[in-house]
Scaffold this motif. Structure first.
Motif: not given
Length: 89
Positions: A39-48, A51-55, A59-64
């Motif tokens: 649980a701790a590792v899963g939450e840590a990976e989610r938090v990090l 801060r390191t990637r976004f999806v 359409p939003t990707w093309s505008a970006f």
């Protein structure tokens, strides 16, 4: 079972927190250590990941990408600001 390599965590938790986590570990058919570390590792990976990637959807990707590809703007006064002596020395 988790591969324990020598790092030890010592935690204090409230009785209600202990009871609910132990019940969840039992329900998941995992020992307490594996459950808590997972649980701790899963939450840590989610938090990090926040801060390191976004999806983005397509359409939003093309505008970006369009925004990234357009020429940089020079806001009014920027050149003057950057060529004026600093008040800090």
């Amino acid at each position: 079972m988790a591969d324990l390599k020598g790092t030890r965590w010592t935690l204090r938790v409230t009785e209600p927190a202990d009871q609910v986590v132990r019940a969840a570990a039992l329900t998941a058919h995992r020992n307490l250590t594996d459950f808590v570390v997972g649980a701790a590792v899963g939450e840590a990976e989610r938090v990090l990941a926040d801060r390191t990637r976004f999806v983005l959807d397509e359409p939003t990707w093309s505008a970006f990408v369009d925004l990234l590809d357009r020429p940089a703007r020079e806001p009014d006064g920027l050149r003057e600001l950057l060529t004026t002596d600093s008040v800090f020395g």
